[in-house]
Design an enzyme around this catalytic site. Structure first.
Site, PDB file in Angstrom:
ATOM      1  N   ASP A 161       0.873  -1.374  -0.121  1.00 14.01           N
ATOM      2  CA  ASP A 161      -0.038   0.067   0.096  1.00 14.01           C
ATOM      3  C   ASP A 161       0.871   1.250   0.023  1.00 14.01           C
ATOM      4  OD1 ASP A 161      -2.350  -1.751   0.565  1.00 14.01           O
ATOM      5  OD2 ASP A 161      -1.553  -1.679   2.332  1.00 14.01           O
ATOM      6  N   HIS A 189      -4.519  -3.491   6.239  1.00 13.99           N
ATOM      7  CA  HIS A 189      -4.386  -3.842   4.797  1.00 13.99           C
ATOM      8  C   HIS A 189      -5.685  -4.024   4.225  1.00 13.99           C
ATOM      9  CE1 HIS A 189      -2.696  -5.034   1.264  1.00 13.99           C
ATOM     10  NE2 HIS A 189      -3.142  -5.987   1.438  1.00 13.99           N
TER      11      HIS A 189
END
Length: 331
Positions: A161, A189
Protein backbone atom coordinates in the site's frame (compact mmCIF):
# COMPACT_ATOMS: atom_id res chain seq x y z
CA UNK A 1 37.19 -13.67 4.36
CA UNK A 2 35.35 -16.85 5.48
CA UNK A 3 31.93 -17.47 4.00
CA UNK A 4 28.96 -16.41 6.09
CA UNK A 5 26.80 -19.02 7.77
CA UNK A 6 23.63 -19.55 5.72
CA UNK A 7 20.45 -17.98 7.06
CA UNK A 8 17.35 -20.16 6.95
CA UNK A 9 14.41 -18.42 5.25
CA UNK A 10 10.97 -20.03 5.34
CA UNK A 11 8.38 -19.20 2.69
CA UNK A 12 4.88 -20.63 3.00
CA UNK A 13 2.64 -21.05 0.00
CA UNK A 14 5.89 -21.31 -1.91
CA UNK A 15 4.41 -22.61 -5.17
CA UNK A 16 1.79 -19.88 -5.36
CA UNK A 17 1.96 -16.81 -7.56
CA UNK A 18 3.54 -14.54 -4.94
CA UNK A 19 5.90 -17.29 -3.80
CA UNK A 20 7.01 -17.90 -7.38
CA UNK A 21 7.76 -14.20 -7.86
CA UNK A 22 9.49 -14.00 -4.47
CA UNK A 23 11.79 -17.01 -4.38
CA UNK A 24 14.10 -16.05 -7.23
CA UNK A 25 14.63 -12.61 -5.70
CA UNK A 26 15.52 -14.17 -2.35
CA UNK A 27 17.88 -16.56 -4.12
CA UNK A 28 19.59 -13.67 -5.91
CA UNK A 29 20.36 -11.87 -2.65
CA UNK A 30 17.77 -9.10 -2.76
CA UNK A 31 16.24 -10.09 0.59
CA UNK A 32 19.27 -10.45 2.85
CA UNK A 33 22.10 -9.01 0.81
CA UNK A 34 24.48 -10.00 -2.02
CA UNK A 35 26.92 -11.90 0.24
CA UNK A 36 24.48 -13.73 2.55
CA UNK A 37 23.95 -17.43 1.75
CA UNK A 38 20.46 -18.81 2.42
CA UNK A 39 18.73 -22.10 3.00
CA UNK A 40 15.26 -21.95 1.46
CA UNK A 41 12.66 -23.81 3.52
CA UNK A 42 9.56 -24.03 1.34
CA UNK A 43 6.17 -25.03 2.73
CA UNK A 44 3.23 -26.15 0.63
CA UNK A 45 0.06 -28.14 1.10
CA UNK A 46 0.01 -31.60 -0.44
CA UNK A 47 -1.86 -30.58 -3.64
CA UNK A 48 0.80 -27.93 -4.29
CA UNK A 49 3.84 -30.17 -3.92
CA UNK A 50 4.05 -31.20 -7.58
CA UNK A 51 4.15 -27.54 -8.63
CA UNK A 52 6.70 -26.86 -5.90
CA UNK A 53 8.93 -29.59 -7.33
CA UNK A 54 9.00 -27.61 -10.57
CA UNK A 55 9.81 -24.39 -8.73
CA UNK A 56 12.70 -26.08 -6.94
CA UNK A 57 14.00 -27.35 -10.29
CA UNK A 58 13.90 -23.79 -11.64
CA UNK A 59 15.78 -22.43 -8.63
CA UNK A 60 18.38 -25.16 -9.13
CA UNK A 61 18.59 -24.23 -12.81
CA UNK A 62 19.23 -20.61 -11.85
CA UNK A 63 22.54 -21.73 -10.29
CA UNK A 64 22.28 -19.08 -7.58
CA UNK A 65 25.58 -18.97 -5.67
CA UNK A 66 23.83 -17.87 -2.46
CA UNK A 67 21.45 -20.85 -2.26
CA UNK A 68 23.08 -23.38 0.06
CA UNK A 69 20.14 -25.76 0.24
CA UNK A 70 16.44 -26.06 -0.55
CA UNK A 71 14.00 -27.95 1.67
CA UNK A 72 10.53 -28.52 0.19
CA UNK A 73 7.98 -29.90 2.64
CA UNK A 74 4.39 -30.13 3.83
CA UNK A 75 5.50 -30.50 7.45
CA UNK A 76 5.33 -27.40 9.65
CA UNK A 77 8.12 -28.44 12.01
CA UNK A 78 10.49 -29.09 9.11
CA UNK A 79 9.50 -25.87 7.35
CA UNK A 80 10.28 -23.62 10.32
CA UNK A 81 13.28 -25.55 11.66
CA UNK A 82 16.01 -23.05 12.49
CA UNK A 83 14.52 -20.25 10.42
CA UNK A 84 15.57 -16.67 11.10
CA UNK A 85 13.06 -15.18 8.67
CA UNK A 86 9.59 -16.57 8.05
CA UNK A 87 7.54 -15.11 5.21
CA UNK A 88 3.98 -16.33 5.67
CA UNK A 89 2.60 -15.95 2.16
CA UNK A 90 0.20 -18.86 1.84
CA UNK A 91 -3.43 -18.18 2.78
CA UNK A 92 -6.92 -19.07 1.59
CA UNK A 93 -8.24 -16.43 -0.83
CA UNK A 94 -11.73 -15.06 -0.43
CA UNK A 95 -14.15 -16.94 -2.67
CA UNK A 96 -17.49 -15.86 -4.12
CA UNK A 97 -20.14 -15.72 -1.42
CA UNK A 98 -17.61 -15.97 1.42
CA UNK A 99 -18.09 -13.51 4.26
CA UNK A 100 -15.01 -11.83 5.72
CA UNK A 101 -15.69 -13.61 9.02
CA UNK A 102 -15.58 -16.98 7.21
CA UNK A 103 -12.30 -16.00 5.59
CA UNK A 104 -10.84 -15.04 8.97
CA UNK A 105 -11.88 -18.35 10.52
CA UNK A 106 -10.52 -20.47 7.65
CA UNK A 107 -7.18 -18.66 7.72
CA UNK A 108 -7.10 -18.88 11.49
CA UNK A 109 -6.88 -22.63 11.04
CA UNK A 110 -3.71 -22.06 9.01
CA UNK A 111 -1.97 -19.33 10.99
CA UNK A 112 -2.59 -20.67 14.51
CA UNK A 113 -0.67 -23.90 13.85
CA UNK A 114 2.02 -21.99 11.97
CA UNK A 115 2.50 -19.72 14.98
CA UNK A 116 2.91 -22.73 17.25
CA UNK A 117 5.38 -24.32 14.84
CA UNK A 118 7.45 -21.14 14.71
CA UNK A 119 7.58 -21.00 18.51
CA UNK A 120 8.69 -24.63 18.67
CA UNK A 121 11.23 -24.70 15.87
CA UNK A 122 12.51 -21.29 14.71
CA UNK A 123 15.87 -19.73 15.55
CA UNK A 124 16.08 -17.43 18.55
CA UNK A 125 16.48 -14.39 16.28
CA UNK A 126 13.42 -15.20 14.15
CA UNK A 127 11.41 -12.41 12.55
CA UNK A 128 8.12 -13.03 10.80
CA UNK A 129 6.41 -11.12 8.00
CA UNK A 130 2.79 -12.07 7.26
CA UNK A 131 1.82 -11.44 3.64
CA UNK A 132 -1.20 -13.73 3.28
CA UNK A 133 -4.48 -11.86 3.65
CA UNK A 134 -6.21 -10.74 5.76
CA UNK A 135 -2.63 -10.19 6.90
CA UNK A 136 -3.11 -8.01 10.01
CA UNK A 137 -5.43 -10.47 11.71
CA UNK A 138 -3.63 -13.54 10.36
CA UNK A 139 -0.52 -12.09 12.01
CA UNK A 140 -2.43 -11.50 15.24
CA UNK A 141 -3.58 -15.14 15.26
CA UNK A 142 -0.10 -16.53 14.60
CA UNK A 143 1.50 -14.20 17.17
CA UNK A 144 -1.10 -15.09 19.81
CA UNK A 145 -0.34 -18.77 19.29
CA UNK A 146 3.39 -18.18 19.78
CA UNK A 147 3.72 -16.34 23.12
CA UNK A 148 7.30 -17.61 23.40
CA UNK A 149 8.29 -15.41 20.44
CA UNK A 150 8.60 -11.72 21.38
CA UNK A 151 5.66 -9.71 20.03
CA UNK A 152 8.06 -7.22 18.44
CA UNK A 153 9.27 -9.90 15.99
CA UNK A 154 5.91 -10.02 14.17
CA UNK A 155 5.06 -7.86 11.16
CA UNK A 156 2.16 -7.70 8.70
CA UNK A 157 2.68 -6.20 5.29
CA UNK A 158 1.39 -2.71 4.49
CA UNK A 159 4.37 -1.94 2.26
CA UNK A 160 2.47 -2.74 -0.93
CA UNK A 161 0.00 0.00 0.00
CA UNK A 162 2.87 2.37 0.78
CA UNK A 163 4.47 1.65 -2.59
CA UNK A 164 1.17 2.18 -4.38
CA UNK A 165 0.57 5.46 -2.56
CA UNK A 166 4.08 6.77 -3.24
CA UNK A 167 3.66 6.10 -6.94
CA UNK A 168 0.28 7.84 -7.11
CA UNK A 169 1.67 10.93 -5.38
CA UNK A 170 4.79 10.95 -7.57
CA UNK A 171 2.72 10.75 -10.76
CA UNK A 172 0.40 13.54 -9.61
CA UNK A 173 3.36 15.76 -8.75
CA UNK A 174 5.31 14.78 -11.90
CA UNK A 175 8.17 13.82 -9.57
CA UNK A 176 10.32 10.69 -9.31
CA UNK A 177 8.93 8.11 -6.91
CA UNK A 178 12.20 8.25 -4.96
CA UNK A 179 11.35 11.84 -3.96
CA UNK A 180 8.27 10.69 -1.99
CA UNK A 181 9.17 9.95 1.63
CA UNK A 182 7.50 9.67 5.04
CA UNK A 183 4.49 7.82 3.67
CA UNK A 184 2.63 5.82 6.33
CA UNK A 185 -0.31 3.47 5.91
CA UNK A 186 -2.39 3.51 9.07
CA UNK A 187 -4.44 0.54 10.19
CA UNK A 188 -5.58 -2.48 8.24
CA UNK A 189 -4.40 -3.82 4.89
CA UNK A 190 -7.94 -3.57 3.56
CA UNK A 191 -10.27 -1.07 1.94
CA UNK A 192 -10.27 0.92 5.22
CA UNK A 193 -6.52 1.59 5.27
CA UNK A 194 -5.51 5.25 5.47
CA UNK A 195 -2.57 6.44 3.32
CA UNK A 196 -1.39 9.49 5.27
CA UNK A 197 -0.67 12.13 2.64
CA UNK A 198 -0.56 15.06 5.09
CA UNK A 199 2.57 13.80 6.87
CA UNK A 200 4.21 12.57 3.66
CA UNK A 201 6.76 14.66 1.77
CA UNK A 202 7.94 15.21 -1.77
CA UNK A 203 11.56 16.36 -1.91
CA UNK A 204 11.18 17.26 1.76
CA UNK A 205 8.11 19.47 1.26
CA UNK A 206 4.77 18.39 2.80
CA UNK A 207 2.60 16.78 0.12
CA UNK A 208 -0.34 19.22 0.52
CA UNK A 209 2.05 22.07 -0.34
CA UNK A 210 3.16 20.31 -3.53
CA UNK A 211 -0.23 18.92 -4.53
CA UNK A 212 -2.67 21.66 -3.60
CA UNK A 213 -5.73 19.64 -4.59
CA UNK A 214 -7.42 18.65 -1.35
CA UNK A 215 -10.36 17.06 -3.14
CA UNK A 216 -8.05 14.70 -5.03
CA UNK A 217 -5.95 13.90 -1.96
CA UNK A 218 -8.97 13.13 0.22
CA UNK A 219 -10.86 11.36 -2.57
CA UNK A 220 -9.37 9.74 -5.65
CA UNK A 221 -5.90 9.30 -4.19
CA UNK A 222 -7.15 7.35 -1.19
CA UNK A 223 -9.68 5.25 -3.08
CA UNK A 224 -7.11 4.40 -5.78
CA UNK A 225 -4.73 3.05 -3.14
CA UNK A 226 -7.49 1.27 -1.21
CA UNK A 227 -8.95 -0.41 -4.30
CA UNK A 228 -5.79 -1.02 -6.30
CA UNK A 229 -5.80 -4.75 -5.63
CA UNK A 230 -9.33 -5.09 -6.98
CA UNK A 231 -8.40 -2.99 -10.03
CA UNK A 232 -5.49 -5.32 -10.80
CA UNK A 233 -7.74 -8.38 -10.54
CA UNK A 234 -10.20 -6.70 -12.89
CA UNK A 235 -7.46 -5.88 -15.43
CA UNK A 236 -5.28 -8.96 -15.14
CA UNK A 237 -7.76 -11.60 -14.09
CA UNK A 238 -5.41 -12.51 -11.26
CA UNK A 239 -4.45 -10.86 -7.98
CA UNK A 240 -1.29 -8.85 -7.35
CA UNK A 241 1.69 -11.18 -7.32
CA UNK A 242 4.92 -9.58 -8.55
CA UNK A 243 4.16 -6.27 -6.81
CA UNK A 244 3.27 -8.11 -3.58
CA UNK A 245 6.52 -10.06 -3.77
CA UNK A 246 8.41 -6.83 -4.38
CA UNK A 247 6.75 -5.26 -1.34
CA UNK A 248 7.68 -8.28 0.78
CA UNK A 249 11.32 -7.81 -0.21
CA UNK A 250 11.06 -4.09 0.54
CA UNK A 251 9.49 -4.83 3.94
CA UNK A 252 12.24 -7.18 5.06
CA UNK A 253 14.99 -4.83 3.83
CA UNK A 254 13.33 -1.94 5.70
CA UNK A 255 13.07 -4.02 8.88
CA UNK A 256 16.59 -5.45 8.84
CA UNK A 257 18.45 -2.24 7.89
CA UNK A 258 18.47 1.10 9.73
CA UNK A 259 15.83 3.56 8.55
CA UNK A 260 17.31 6.54 6.68
CA UNK A 261 17.52 9.67 8.83
CA UNK A 262 14.29 11.62 8.92
CA UNK A 263 12.22 9.01 7.08
CA UNK A 264 10.03 6.12 8.19
CA UNK A 265 8.51 3.01 6.67
CA UNK A 266 5.05 1.52 6.88
CA UNK A 267 4.49 -1.88 8.44
CA UNK A 268 1.85 -3.35 10.74
CA UNK A 269 3.30 -4.04 14.18
CA UNK A 270 1.83 -4.87 17.57
CA UNK A 271 0.20 -1.82 19.13
CA UNK A 272 1.41 -0.76 22.55
CA UNK A 273 -1.21 1.96 22.71
CA UNK A 274 0.50 4.51 20.46
CA UNK A 275 -1.87 7.16 19.10
CA UNK A 276 -4.63 5.67 21.25
CA UNK A 277 -4.76 2.45 19.22
CA UNK A 278 -5.99 -0.48 21.37
CA UNK A 279 -3.12 -2.57 22.68
CA UNK A 280 -2.46 -5.88 20.98
CA UNK A 281 -3.89 -5.05 17.56
CA UNK A 282 -1.56 -5.69 14.61
CA UNK A 283 -1.78 -2.15 13.27
CA UNK A 284 -0.18 -0.24 10.41
CA UNK A 285 2.03 2.55 11.76
CA UNK A 286 4.96 4.68 10.62
CA UNK A 287 7.99 2.81 11.97
CA UNK A 288 11.70 3.44 12.33
CA UNK A 289 14.19 0.62 12.92
CA UNK A 290 17.83 0.21 13.88
CA UNK A 291 17.94 -3.07 11.97
CA UNK A 292 18.23 -5.37 14.98
CA UNK A 293 15.63 -7.97 16.03
CA UNK A 294 13.09 -6.05 18.11
CA UNK A 295 14.91 -2.80 17.33
CA UNK A 296 11.99 -0.84 15.92
CA UNK A 297 9.74 1.87 17.27
CA UNK A 298 6.58 3.61 16.17
CA UNK A 299 7.22 7.21 15.11
CA UNK A 300 5.44 9.33 17.70
CA UNK A 301 4.30 12.93 17.70
CA UNK A 302 2.65 13.09 14.28
CA UNK A 303 -0.48 15.23 14.13
CA UNK A 304 -3.75 14.33 12.44
CA UNK A 305 -6.54 16.66 11.41
CA UNK A 306 -10.21 15.73 11.77
CA UNK A 307 -10.25 14.00 8.37
CA UNK A 308 -7.27 11.77 9.21
CA UNK A 309 -8.54 11.09 12.73
CA UNK A 310 -11.84 9.82 11.36
CA UNK A 311 -10.12 7.60 8.79
CA UNK A 312 -7.90 6.08 11.48
CA UNK A 313 -10.96 5.51 13.69
CA UNK A 314 -12.71 3.58 10.91
CA UNK A 315 -9.77 1.25 10.22
CA UNK A 316 -9.21 0.74 13.96
CA UNK A 317 -12.82 -0.33 14.43
CA UNK A 318 -12.51 -2.79 11.57
CA UNK A 319 -9.46 -4.41 13.15
CA UNK A 320 -11.19 -4.56 16.53
CA UNK A 321 -14.12 -6.27 14.81
CA UNK A 322 -11.80 -8.78 13.18
CA UNK A 323 -10.15 -9.51 16.51
CA UNK A 324 -13.57 -10.15 18.05
CA UNK A 325 -14.49 -12.52 15.20
CA UNK A 326 -11.42 -14.69 15.78
CA UNK A 327 -11.44 -14.47 19.59
CA UNK A 328 -11.81 -18.24 19.92
CA UNK A 329 -8.57 -18.69 17.94
CA UNK A 330 -6.56 -16.49 20.32
CA UNK A 331 -5.25 -18.49 23.31
Amino acid sequence: MPAKTPVHVTVTGAAGQIGYSLLFRIASGQLLGPDQPVVLRLLEIEPGMKALEGVVMEIDDGAFPLVSDIVATTDLDTAFDGCSWALLVGSVPRKAGMERGDLLTVNGGIFGPQGRAIAANAASDVRILVVGNPCNTNCLIARSNAPEVPADRWFAMTRLDQNRAQTQLAKRAAAPVSSVTNLAIWGNHSATQFPDFANARIDGTPVPEVIADTEWLQGEFITTVQKRGAAIIEARGLSSAASAASAAIDSVVSIRTPTPEGDWTSVAVVSNGEYGIPEGLQFGFPVRTDGQPGGWQVVEGLSHDAFATERIRITTEELEGERAEVADLLP
